[in-house]
Design a protein around this motif. Structure first.
Motif, short mmCIF file in Angstrom:
data_model
loop_
_atom_site.label_atom_id
_atom_site.label_comp_id
_atom_site.label_asym_id
_atom_site.label_seq_id
_atom_site.Cartn_x
_atom_site.Cartn_y
_atom_site.Cartn_z
N PRO A 157 0.82 -1.22 0.00
CA PRO A 157 0.00 0.00 0.00
C PRO A 157 0.85 1.26 0.00
CG PRO A 157 0.14 -0.88 2.22
CD PRO A 157 0.89 -1.85 1.34
N ASN A 158 0.30 2.32 -0.60
CA ASN A 158 0.97 3.61 -0.56
C ASN A 158 0.79 4.27 0.79
OD1 ASN A 158 1.51 3.17 -3.27
ND2 ASN A 158 -0.29 4.32 -3.94
N ARG A 159 -0.40 4.06 1.37
CA ARG A 159 -0.72 4.59 2.69
C ARG A 159 -1.21 3.46 3.56
NH1 ARG A 159 -2.42 10.40 3.52
NH2 ARG A 159 -3.64 9.44 5.18
N LEU A 160 -1.05 3.62 4.87
CA LEU A 160 -1.39 2.55 5.78
C LEU A 160 -2.89 2.23 5.77
CD1 LEU A 160 -0.27 0.59 7.85
CD2 LEU A 160 -0.58 2.34 9.60
N GLU A 161 -3.72 3.25 5.55
CA GLU A 161 -5.17 3.02 5.55
C GLU A 161 -5.58 2.02 4.47
OE1 GLU A 161 -4.75 7.47 6.62
OE2 GLU A 161 -3.71 5.97 5.44
N GLN A 162 -4.85 2.00 3.36
CA GLN A 162 -5.18 1.06 2.29
C GLN A 162 -5.00 -0.38 2.73
OE1 GLN A 162 -2.40 2.76 -0.55
NE2 GLN A 162 -4.09 3.54 -1.79
N ALA A 163 -4.12 -0.62 3.69
CA ALA A 163 -3.90 -1.98 4.19
C ALA A 163 -5.07 -2.49 5.02
CB ALA A 163 -2.61 -2.03 5.01
N LEU A 164 -5.95 -1.59 5.44
CA LEU A 164 -7.11 -1.99 6.24
C LEU A 164 -8.32 -2.32 5.38
CD1 LEU A 164 -6.90 0.67 9.11
CD2 LEU A 164 -5.96 -1.65 9.08
N GLN A 165 -8.27 -1.98 4.09
CA GLN A 165 -9.42 -2.23 3.22
C GLN A 165 -9.66 -3.72 3.05
OE1 GLN A 165 -8.11 0.08 -0.22
NE2 GLN A 165 -9.68 1.61 0.19
N GLY A 166 -10.86 -4.16 3.45
CA GLY A 166 -11.23 -5.55 3.31
C GLY A 166 -10.55 -6.49 4.28
N GLN A 167 -9.82 -5.98 5.27
CA GLN A 167 -9.08 -6.82 6.20
C GLN A 167 -9.84 -7.06 7.50
OE1 GLN A 167 -6.04 -8.26 5.46
NE2 GLN A 167 -6.36 -7.42 3.43
N SER A 168 -10.84 -6.25 7.77
CA SER A 168 -11.54 -6.35 9.05
C SER A 168 -13.03 -6.10 8.84
CB SER A 168 -10.97 -5.34 10.06
OG SER A 168 -11.68 -5.37 11.26
N ALA A 169 -13.85 -6.99 9.37
CA ALA A 169 -15.29 -6.83 9.25
C ALA A 169 -15.76 -5.59 10.00
CB ALA A 169 -16.01 -8.06 9.79
N GLY A 170 -16.64 -4.82 9.37
CA GLY A 170 -17.19 -3.64 10.02
C GLY A 170 -16.33 -2.40 9.89
N VAL A 171 -15.21 -2.48 9.17
CA VAL A 171 -14.32 -1.34 9.00
C VAL A 171 -14.37 -0.91 7.54
CG1 VAL A 171 -11.96 -0.48 9.18
CG2 VAL A 171 -12.82 -2.13 10.85
N GLN A 172 -14.81 0.34 7.32
CA GLN A 172 -14.90 0.87 5.95
C GLN A 172 -13.83 1.94 5.74
OE1 GLN A 172 -18.05 0.99 7.87
NE2 GLN A 172 -18.33 -1.11 7.19
N ILE A 173 -13.14 1.83 4.61
CA ILE A 173 -12.10 2.78 4.25
C ILE A 173 -12.52 3.47 2.95
CG2 ILE A 173 -9.66 3.12 3.79
CD1 ILE A 173 -10.20 1.98 6.53
N SER A 174 -12.58 4.79 2.96
CA SER A 174 -12.95 5.54 1.77
C SER A 174 -11.96 6.67 1.54
CB SER A 174 -14.37 6.12 1.89
OG SER A 174 -14.47 6.99 3.00
N SER A 175 -11.69 6.97 0.27
CA SER A 175 -10.71 7.98 -0.09
C SER A 175 -11.33 9.37 -0.10
CB SER A 175 -10.12 7.66 -1.47
OG SER A 175 -9.26 8.69 -1.89
N GLN A 176 -10.60 10.34 0.43
CA GLN A 176 -11.02 11.74 0.39
C GLN A 176 -10.60 12.42 -0.90
OE1 GLN A 176 -9.33 13.60 3.83
NE2 GLN A 176 -10.33 12.25 5.29
#
Length: 593
Positions: A157-176
């Motif tokens: 990933p370029n940023r750490l938040e991208q590593a959380l996408q799809g890795q944990s149930a109930g956690v949503q990651i969206s780009s600003q």
């Protein structure tokens, strides 16, 4: 679908039988054969049932996961470990349960299939970081998700938040933002009603509002607290807690060196279909004719494809990342020293929309005595981000889609072609990119230092001092430029805007942990402590007009001809928080918590 096919074939055979009686027997045989084919196919699909148990105790595993890898259909077992799932012969089923080794099996027939899973003591005893302490997986009752360093490294990933996408149930990651260095929103189990939806993020005990300063490869683990397990942090954890631990030193005779690097290019995966020059001219002539106006294009056959403005603004953008970490230590001291460099240019604007990041960190753990231990983490990050207008009317991509393909990027004199006769907000996107200057520099110095003392068996006192200092400078320049008649972006006077913002914070956490186990049946964990936190902010803003030579090279408020009334301002603020907390956990026979 099989029954529809049978009905069609049967109807056709009846018609054939009425017209040709000599082949009556052959058609009957074919009818029976064709009828048996779908019946045989149907027999290969059905509901597979069975029981999932513990291999050592034969007890059913409740709420275990059964997943059909072939059809991507899943289900869970009931309280007794029984399950039902739709499958076909040849499908692969995967059985998984927390604390057990997952297993796979191929469906050989639509029949009862029982499975037994072996427990994994390594998984059950895996240490999980929780609020002001740690625990093991088998002792956690709350909703906690773990993302390990290996999982992060696989994603690049370029940023750490991208590593959380799809890795944990109930956690949503969206780009600003779609530009390099753009931020991300982290939402844990939806949004709240108190106006702030961001979770509390702690990196080695230091509060972070933005994770762009971290290199993903420097992370050891990410623990996400989703429910009551986060309540020990109080109201600030109403949206969940993300606990991030960086890589620490290890006991080894020789240093362990980690090096990761990648170099590549990025490009647009999809373009929006638009009219070419010929198509645009035909429709434009029709529109003018229908309005009783003179068609603007006299000779359409010579226009051809024209200018594809998306091709003009999009480009292949380079990206590269280098990370180096050295870890080692002995019985008394352990260390980890690392650094990284990341550079990404935008697929729109190139260097005008780029992001660079330099990081360095030192992690040190020292055993001062058998009972007293010292630990510290120091991190430095330097970032530079350049941006273009986006996500709005008049942005670069907006103009690339609205500029007609009949216009060329440059006129006969080599100047940018003006978008005359179009909307007031539509301008030449290449001209817009060339005259956009927005720079943001961030310097961040943060870390924590702490002591841990073993007062007695099972009783430990820990005191830590997290700190952070960030300096953010912004500079934007708007040169004198003419984009066309009546354009809202026309500037008749150059201007420069500068701002300097400082963010500083410190904290003091004192925690007492007590663990007592009796006869391997009863176990009590008690945590109590206090926390103090203070955050300070200061900002200075100024705008100057009349930049010498109309050049970004001289774009500074100190060089401007004048600062008008209201063109300078400042602000400051302080936030303080003091809290007391406690937690008691009781476990019986490692089964009931």
């Amino acid at each position: 679908m099989f029954f529809l096919s049978i009905s069609f074939i049967f109807s056709r055979l009846l018609i054939d039988n009425r017209t040709n009686t000599t082949n009556h027997m052959k058609q009957r045989l074919w009818l029976v054969f064709l009828y048996l084919i779908p019946m045989g196919l149907l027999a290969q699909t059905g509901t597979v049932t069975g029981t999932l148990t513990d291999a050592s105790t034969d007890e059913g595993l409740a709420f275990a996961n059964i997943f059909n890898l072939t059809t991507t259909i899943g289900t869970v077992t009931d309280l007794d470990g029984n399950y039902e799932i739709l499958a076909s012969v040849g499908d692969i089923l995967e059985m998984s349960y927390v604390g057990y080794i997952s297993a796979k099996a191929t469906v050989t027939g639509i029949e009862k299939m029982n499975f037994a899973l072996n427990s994994s003591s390594a998984l059950l005893n895996e240490v999980v970081v929780i609020g002001y302490g740690s625990s093991t997986k088998k002792e956690i009752t709350g909703a906690v998700s773990i993302v390990k360093a290996e999982e992060v490294a696989k994603l690049n990933p370029n940023r750490l938040e991208q590593a959380l996408q799809g890795q944990s149930a109930g956690v949503q990651i969206s780009s600003q933002s779609g530009s390099p260095g753009g931020g991300y929103n982290i939402r844990i189990r939806g949004i709240s009603t108190n106006g702030d939806n961001n979770p509390l993020i702690l990196v080695d005990g230091v509060r972070y509002a933005d994770l762009s300063a971290l290199d993903p490869y420097s992370i050891e683990s990410i623990n996400i607290l989703k429910d009551a397990s986060a309540s020990i942090y109080g109201v600030q954890a109403a949206n969940g807690v993300v606990l991030i631990t960086t890589k620490k030193g290890t006991k080894s005779d020789k240093p362990v060196i980690d090096f990761h690097a990648y170099v590549g290019t990025q490009s647009s995966a999809r373009r929006i279909p638009v009219l070419n020059a010929t198509e645009y001219a035909i429709l434009s002539n029709e529109a003018h004719a229908n309005g009783g106006q003179t068609p603007p294009f006299n000779v359409i056959s010579d226009l051809g494809e024209g200018t594809d403005w998306q091709d003009e603004v999009f480009q292949n953008a380079p990206i590269r990342n280098y990370f180096l970490n050295v870890r080692g230590g002995g019985d008394k001291a352990r260390y980890a020293i690392g650094g990284s460099y990341f550079d990404q240019q935008g697929i729109v604007g190139g260097e005008k929309a780029g992001f660079k990041r330099y990081t360095g960190n030192v992690n040190l753990d020292v055993d001062l005595s058998e009972k007293l231990k010292f630990n510290s983490v120091v991190t430095y990050a330097k970032q530079n981000r350049k941006t273009l207008s986006e996500n709005a009317i008049g942005s670069v991509l907006f103009n690339a889609l609205n500029m007609p393909s009949t216009l060329t990027p440059f006129d006969e004199d080599g100047d940018y072609t003006l978008a005359e006769g179009l909307g007031a907000e539509v301008i030449n996107p290449l001209q817009q990119i060339a005259n956009t200057f927005n720079n943001v520099d961030v310097n961040r110095f943060s870390g924590t230092a702490g002591l841990s003392y073993d007062i007695a068996e099972g009783l430990t006192f820990t005191s830590s001092l997290p700190f952070n200092f960030s300096l953010v400078t912004n500079r934007g320049f708007s040169p004198i430029e003419f984009y066309g008649s009546g354009k809202v972006f026309n500037t008749v006077e150059s201007s420069v805007s500068e701002s300097t913002q400082t963010y500083s914070s410190w904290g003091w956490d004192n925690v007492l942990n007590y663990t007592y186990a009796y006869d391997n049946v009863h176990k009590i964990d008690v945590t109590a402590g206090t926390s103090m936190y203070e955050e300070n902010f200061q900002g200075v803003y100024a705008t100057g007009f009349g930049v010498p030579n109309n050049s970004f090279e001289f774009a500074a408020v100190s060089q401007a001809n004048e600062i008008r009334p209201g063109g300078a301002s400042s602000g400051a603020g302080t936030f303080r928080l003091m809290s007391q907390f406690g937690r008691i956990q009781y476990g019986y026979n490692y089964k009931y918590l």
